[in-house]
Scaffold this motif. Structure first.
Motif, mmCIF file in Angstrom:
data_model
loop_
_atom_site.group_PDB
_atom_site.id
_atom_site.type_symbol
_atom_site.label_atom_id
_atom_site.label_comp_id
_atom_site.label_asym_id
_atom_site.label_seq_id
_atom_site.Cartn_x
_atom_site.Cartn_y
_atom_site.Cartn_z
ATOM 1 N N LEU A 6 0.829 -1.205 0.000
ATOM 2 C CA LEU A 6 0.000 0.000 0.000
ATOM 3 C C LEU A 6 0.865 1.257 0.000
ATOM 4 O O LEU A 6 0.597 2.212 -0.746
ATOM 5 N N ILE A 7 1.917 1.273 0.829
ATOM 6 C CA ILE A 7 2.799 2.443 0.904
ATOM 7 C C ILE A 7 3.492 2.673 -0.438
ATOM 8 O O ILE A 7 3.562 3.802 -0.932
ATOM 9 N N LYS A 21 0.754 11.893 -6.891
ATOM 10 C CA LYS A 21 0.132 12.959 -7.681
ATOM 11 C C LYS A 21 -1.320 12.627 -8.000
ATOM 12 O O LYS A 21 -2.195 13.498 -7.931
ATOM 13 N N VAL A 22 -1.547 11.372 -8.349
ATOM 14 C CA VAL A 22 -2.916 10.944 -8.668
ATOM 15 C C VAL A 22 -3.787 11.007 -7.418
ATOM 16 O O VAL A 22 -4.939 11.467 -7.467
ATOM 17 N N VAL A 23 -3.230 10.551 -6.291
ATOM 18 C CA VAL A 23 -3.969 10.578 -5.015
ATOM 19 C C VAL A 23 -4.398 12.004 -4.682
ATOM 20 O O VAL A 23 -5.554 12.271 -4.329
ATOM 21 N N GLN A 24 -3.461 12.942 -4.816
ATOM 22 C CA GLN A 24 -3.766 14.340 -4.487
ATOM 23 C C GLN A 24 -4.687 14.983 -5.520
ATOM 24 O O GLN A 24 -5.571 15.767 -5.177
ATOM 25 N N ALA A 25 -4.483 14.628 -6.789
ATOM 26 C CA ALA A 25 -5.305 15.232 -7.851
ATOM 27 C C ALA A 25 -6.777 14.874 -7.697
ATOM 28 O O ALA A 25 -7.660 15.684 -7.997
ATOM 29 N N GLU A 38 -9.324 8.752 1.983
ATOM 30 C CA GLU A 38 -9.599 7.325 1.782
ATOM 31 C C GLU A 38 -8.320 6.500 1.868
ATOM 32 O O GLU A 38 -8.306 5.404 2.436
ATOM 33 N N SER A 39 -7.228 7.064 1.313
ATOM 34 C CA SER A 39 -5.938 6.385 1.374
ATOM 35 C C SER A 39 -5.462 6.248 2.816
ATOM 36 O O SER A 39 -4.938 5.199 3.215
ATOM 37 N N GLN A 40 -5.692 7.311 3.601
ATOM 38 C CA GLN A 40 -5.302 7.284 5.020
ATOM 39 C C GLN A 40 -6.119 6.242 5.784
ATOM 40 O O GLN A 40 -5.583 5.508 6.622
ATOM 41 N N GLN A 100 -7.485 3.539 4.548
ATOM 42 C CA GLN A 100 -7.018 2.215 4.138
ATOM 43 C C GLN A 100 -5.728 1.846 4.859
ATOM 44 O O GLN A 100 -5.559 0.717 5.331
ATOM 45 N N PHE A 101 -4.831 2.842 4.964
ATOM 46 C CA PHE A 101 -3.570 2.595 5.669
ATOM 47 C C PHE A 101 -3.825 2.317 7.149
ATOM 48 O O PHE A 101 -3.228 1.403 7.729
ATOM 49 N N ASP A 102 -4.709 3.113 7.775
ATOM 50 C CA ASP A 102 -5.009 2.935 9.204
ATOM 51 C C ASP A 102 -5.589 1.557 9.483
ATOM 52 O O ASP A 102 -5.295 0.944 10.519
ATOM 53 N N GLU A 103 -6.417 1.075 8.541
ATOM 54 C CA GLU A 103 -7.033 -0.247 8.737
ATOM 55 C C GLU A 103 -5.967 -1.342 8.729
ATOM 56 O O GLU A 103 -5.925 -2.209 9.611
ATOM 57 N N ILE A 104 -5.047 -1.288 7.744
ATOM 58 C CA ILE A 104 -3.968 -2.290 7.667
ATOM 59 C C ILE A 104 -3.005 -2.120 8.832
ATOM 60 O O ILE A 104 -2.563 -3.099 9.444
ATOM 61 N N ASN A 105 -2.704 -0.856 9.161
ATOM 62 C CA ASN A 105 -1.791 -0.571 10.271
ATOM 63 C C ASN A 105 -2.363 -1.071 11.594
ATOM 64 O O ASN A 105 -1.639 -1.573 12.459
ATOM 65 N N GLY A 106 -3.695 -0.952 11.739
ATOM 66 C CA GLY A 106 -4.359 -1.449 12.950
ATOM 67 C C GLY A 106 -4.259 -2.955 13.061
ATOM 68 O O GLY A 106 -4.000 -3.500 14.138
ATOM 69 N N ARG A 107 -4.465 -3.640 11.927
ATOM 70 C CA ARG A 107 -4.338 -5.100 11.932
ATOM 71 C C ARG A 107 -2.907 -5.529 12.238
ATOM 72 O O ARG A 107 -2.679 -6.504 12.946
ATOM 73 N N LEU A 108 -1.937 -4.773 11.677
ATOM 74 C CA LEU A 108 -0.527 -5.082 11.934
ATOM 75 C C LEU A 108 -0.209 -4.880 13.409
ATOM 76 O O LEU A 108 0.531 -5.674 14.012
#
Length: 586
Positions: free
Chosen positions: A210-211, A219-223, A229-231, A233-241
């Motif tokens: 994901l990272i 650029k696409v994420v910001q555009a 939503e990206s954050q 998704q990261f928080d969900e995986i980071n929480g599981r980790l």
């Protein structure tokens, strides 16, 4: 039961594969074992010397100073020799570990080079990177700890028992009887930590993927305002980790306190039994001190080994993921009698070709095409109709499910991939440049090209002018994937690369999609000159760029629905005419 049996089998296979890599360095393994034995023997000899020194102090005013001095001098020499032996052992262990890691990484990268494109397409790049980098690092930590502490720990246990038996058998039996409790505690916990560490490793790979994806496409994420939503998704995986890491760490951390508790019982048992024996005159005070030191040294390896076992569970879990990659099925190798395609004329035919990326979803069905040398073939159609798939099949990035593709009358599966692909010059919509100078990127297909040839190719592709404006010209170092260049400049360099090689066949997949109209007109002229006498396949969405093609294939749902030249297809007023007019309608 089947699941448990499968896990045990995987672990056994992983241990066997690890030993296979270690076996190559048998000399240093043997050397490490020898010096581990020397280290342990000398370490265990020190308590005996200490006991003698204590026994040399007979009482107030009755000290054997000469004897004590000689013993102390001997202790100093033994300590120096022990330190030296331990240093050599650590050098050997480091050499074994990092040579094994080097071999594993080399094999993993070599496998990536020969994996079928299907595997790369179906796995995220970050997950693959995580296996080769993060998992191998975790494995290295566990392996180094195993070599450093496991050898000496096991030898210390047996060596200490041997020395204690020489001093007093009864007290030694007390130690031996309490020891199994420590072993049971360590074994019970270690068995339950493997699956937790494996889940931790898998989740870490998911996070890395994901990272890598987010950074590569920031650029696409910001555009598109996808940061939130990206954050999430990261928080969900980071929480599981976090959860699986905490569970793995919690259970693994139980080992040390449990073994320490049992070890304290051992020390207490030795102290009480030894004191009673000393009072009864069974052993001297010096021997009791020696025994208590041995009790400490005997129990210490259990703490270390319990930590090693826990770390090894993590290492084995990571190693299992690495070996999964190394043992993936490679692409079908070239046949033993495969021919080298040299000086291809460019006669290409596709006969009754069928292909799909997955059995459930059909794509190309009964595709037929015959291209004569020097013809320019344009492939057009809506998104997902199979245009790029045809290119993948021509280059043999994928093999057909059925049917045949022939070049100069020879089936492409009967020739080597390298000779086939070197007969094509390929410019894709997605550019690829490596970290290096402009010159190195242009000369990738012809490293021996002269400076004049490189400049001439750059002039032909209209890249020379912008290259000369760069700080160091052709010696300018560009970042990975050319991130310090515009998309149009990167595409010009990729076109220059092909113009330098000028193979007998060309594939242009939206080759001018990122170039301004004025430059595109110039490059189209350069392409026209380059394509003279060369079989060319042109994939295009902008239909204005393929008017001069000899054959235009109009594809829809994996099939050729129309075929002809530009004027003839417009007269038919069919699917091509609708596509063409839709691009120029007001």
């Amino acid at each position: 039961m089947d699941d448990k049996w499968k896990k045990k089998t995987v672990k056994k296979d992983t241990y066997r594969k690890i030993l296979k890599y270690i076996r190559k360095h048998w000399f240093f393994v043997g050397l490490s074992l020898i010096f581990a034995a020397v280290t342990v023997a000398l370490t265990l000899y020190i308590p005996i010397l200490t006991g003698r020194a204590i026994d040399g102090i007979l009482g107030p005013g009755a000290v054997d100073f000469n004897g004590v001095r000689n013993v102390l001098q001997t202790i100093v020499v033994v300590i120096i020799l022990t330190s030296l032996a331990q240093w050599v052992m650590n050098v050997c262990n480091n050499r074994i570990t990092y040579h094994v890691i080097r071999d594993i990484r080399r094999d993993a990268f070599a496998k990536i080079e020969i994996l079928p494109l299907k595997y790369i397409d179906s796995h995220s790049y970050g997950e693959i990177v995580s296996r080769v980098i993060a998992d191998v690092d975790q494995f290295a930590d566990g392996l180094l700890m195993g070599f450093t502490q496991l050898f000496t720990g096991v030898m210390t246990i047996f060596g200490t028992l041997g020395f204690m038996l020489l001093v007093n058998v009864k007290i030694t039996l007390v130690v031996v009887l309490i020891t199994p409790v420590s072993l049971f505690a360590a074994s019970f916990i270690a068995k339950r930590t493997y699956s937790m560490f494996k889940l931790q490793s898998e989740t870490r790979g998911e996070q890395t993927a994901l990272i890598e994806e987010a950074i590569g496409n920031q650029k696409v994420v910001q555009a598109f305002g996808h940061e939130e939503e990206s954050q999430k998704q990261f928080d969900e995986i980071n929480g599981r980790l976090e959860k699986c890491s905490l569970r793995a760490t919690f259970f693994s951390s139980l080992v040390n306190p449990c073994t320490r508790f049992v070890n304290s019982l051992v020390y207490t048992g030795v102290g009480i039994t030894g004191a009673l024996s000393a009072i009864a005159g069974g052993i001297s005070v010096g021997q009791l001190a020696c025994f208590l030191t041995y009790a400490n040294q005997y129990t210490k390896p259990f703490n270390e080994i319990s930590g090693v076992v826990t770390e090894l569970q993590n290492a084995v879990a990571c190693a299992a993921r690495i070996f999964e990659l190394i043992e993936e099925e490679p692409q079908v190798p070239d046949r033993a009698d495969a021919i080298e395609l040299k000086h291809a004329d460019g006669n290409v035919s596709l006969d009754h070709v069928r292909f799909s990326y997955s059995p459930e979803q059909k794509l190309i069905e009964d595709f037929n095409l015959n291209v004569k040398p020097g013809q320019r073939v344009a492939i057009v159609g809506p998104t997902g109709c199979g245009k790029t798939t045809v290119i993948n099949l021509l280059m043999r990035f994928y093999d057909v499910d059925s049917g045949e593709i022939r070049v100069d009358g020879t089936e492409i599966r009967d020739m080597t991939r390298k000779s086939l692909r070197s007969s094509y010059g390929m410019v894709l919509q997605d550019t690829w440049l490596r970290n290096g100078t402009i010159r190195e990127n242009i000369a990738m297909g012809r490293p021996d090209a002269a400076e004049e040839e490189i400049i001439e190719a750059a002039r032909a592709s209209h890249a020379h002018s912008f290259i000369k404006r760069l700080p160091q010209g052709y010696d300018t170092v560009i970042a990975e994937d050319g991130d310090n260049l515009s998309q149009g400049q990167k595409q010009l360099l990729c076109i220059t690369r092909v113009m330098l090689c000028l193979p007998p066949m060309l594939i242009l997949d939206e080759a001018t999609s990122s170039i301004d109209t004025r430059t595109e007109i110039r490059i189209q002229k350069a392409f026209a000159k380059m394509m003279e006498g060369r079989t060319s396949f042109i994939v295009a969405h902008r239909l204005s760029t393929i008017r001069e093609a000899d054959i235009i294939l109009v594809m829809k749902d994996g099939n050729i629905v129309e075929q002809g030249n530009h004027a003839g297809l417009l007269e038919k007023d069919g699917f091509y005419a609708k596509l063409y007019n839709s691009q120029f309608s007001v």
